[in-house]
Design a protein around this motif. Structure first.
Motif, mmCIF file in Angstrom:
data_model
loop_
_atom_site.group_PDB
_atom_site.id
_atom_site.type_symbol
_atom_site.label_atom_id
_atom_site.label_comp_id
_atom_site.label_asym_id
_atom_site.label_seq_id
_atom_site.Cartn_x
_atom_site.Cartn_y
_atom_site.Cartn_z
ATOM 1 N N SER A 57 -7.612 -78.398 -20.963
ATOM 2 C CA SER A 57 -6.989 -79.060 -20.036
ATOM 3 C C SER A 57 -6.179 -80.242 -20.990
ATOM 4 C CB SER A 57 -8.066 -80.191 -19.376
ATOM 5 O OG SER A 57 -8.728 -81.119 -20.279
ATOM 6 N N LEU A 58 -6.338 -80.307 -22.355
ATOM 7 C CA LEU A 58 -5.476 -81.224 -23.221
ATOM 8 C C LEU A 58 -4.704 -80.439 -24.196
ATOM 9 C CD1 LEU A 58 -8.251 -83.854 -24.065
ATOM 10 C CD2 LEU A 58 -6.488 -84.050 -22.469
ATOM 11 N N ASP A 59 -4.689 -78.994 -24.242
ATOM 12 C CA ASP A 59 -3.937 -78.188 -25.168
ATOM 13 C C ASP A 59 -2.456 -78.259 -24.838
ATOM 14 O OD1 ASP A 59 -3.070 -76.437 -26.919
ATOM 15 O OD2 ASP A 59 -3.918 -74.765 -25.942
ATOM 16 N N SER A 60 -1.719 -79.038 -25.354
ATOM 17 C CA SER A 60 -0.228 -79.239 -24.959
ATOM 18 C C SER A 60 0.562 -78.089 -25.247
ATOM 19 C CB SER A 60 0.361 -80.659 -25.521
ATOM 20 O OG SER A 60 0.382 -80.423 -26.741
ATOM 21 N N ASP A 61 0.336 -77.187 -26.508
ATOM 22 C CA ASP A 61 1.085 -76.336 -27.050
ATOM 23 C C ASP A 61 0.657 -74.840 -26.582
ATOM 24 O OD1 ASP A 61 -0.860 -76.262 -28.617
ATOM 25 O OD2 ASP A 61 0.290 -76.492 -30.483
ATOM 26 N N GLU A 69 -2.038 -84.864 -31.472
ATOM 27 C CA GLU A 69 -1.709 -85.679 -30.280
ATOM 28 C C GLU A 69 -2.504 -85.402 -28.938
ATOM 29 O OE1 GLU A 69 2.451 -85.215 -29.104
ATOM 30 O OE2 GLU A 69 3.087 -85.797 -31.213
ATOM 31 N N ASP A 70 -2.986 -84.368 -28.993
ATOM 32 C CA ASP A 70 -4.040 -83.733 -27.937
ATOM 33 C C ASP A 70 -5.337 -84.395 -28.037
ATOM 34 O OD1 ASP A 70 -2.283 -81.818 -26.888
ATOM 35 O OD2 ASP A 70 -3.121 -80.267 -28.336
ATOM 36 N N ARG A 73 -5.006 -88.094 -27.019
ATOM 37 C CA ARG A 73 -5.123 -88.358 -25.586
ATOM 38 C C ARG A 73 -6.680 -88.224 -24.954
ATOM 39 N NH1 ARG A 73 -1.146 -84.647 -25.302
ATOM 40 N NH2 ARG A 73 -2.410 -83.337 -23.970
ATOM 41 N N ASN A 78 -5.305 -92.194 -20.947
ATOM 42 C CA ASN A 78 -3.705 -92.401 -20.552
ATOM 43 C C ASN A 78 -3.580 -93.824 -20.283
ATOM 44 O OD1 ASN A 78 -2.947 -89.695 -20.663
ATOM 45 N ND2 ASN A 78 -3.585 -89.380 -18.615
#
Length: 147
Positions: A57-61, A69-70, A73, A78
């Motif tokens: 759910s948090l893995d941005s790449d 950064e993940d 968060r 947020n």
């Protein structure tokens, strides 16, 4: 610009990240996260499936791992976005040139929202959250009210 408190919290999160990053590659796997929760969570534990769901759910790449950064968060949430939304809502209640929600500006906004209230009712509503007793709501008092 970050406050000193936010910077301190960020430094704490970065320290936890380094501790959880077992192999030092700058990424945290679901297994690393599971292990980390076990050692830092004061008796807490999560299953591998739960850790995998969090990472996904948090893995941005999309690499299946949490970068710094993940992880920030995950740990800090947020809050910045939430505060921005509350600030926008606060602005809607203000009268031009004012920095506070007054009974009159609250009455006007509630009227726009289809809820008719008297000024006296608005005074009572404001008094419930008026922490400093000045008869109006500043942004900090509005944030308390919204949470």
């Amino acid at each position: 610009m970050e406050s000193g408190m936010e910077t301190a919290k960020l430094e704490d999160v970065e320290r936890v990240f380094r501790r959880c990053d077992v192999d030092g590659d700058g990424k945290i796997s679901a297994e690393d996260l599971r292990h980390c929760v076990g050692i830092t969570g004061e008796g807490m534990s999560i299953s591998l499936e739960e850790a995998e769901a969090v990472v996904k759910s948090l893995d941005s790449d999309g690499d299946g791992l949490l970068g710094m950064e993940d992880f920030v968060r995950l740990m800090m949430g947020n809050k910045g976005e939430e505060e921005k939304e509350i600030k926008e809502a606060f602005q809607m209640y203000l009268m031009e040139g004012s920095e506070h929600i007054t009974p009159k500006s609250l009455k006007r906004m509630l009227s726009r929202l289809g809820e008719s209230r008297t000024v006296d009712e608005c005074i009572l509503m404001i008094s419930s959250f008026d922490l400093n007793g000045d008869g109006v709501l500043n942004f900090d008092e509005f944030m308390v009210m919204m949470q």
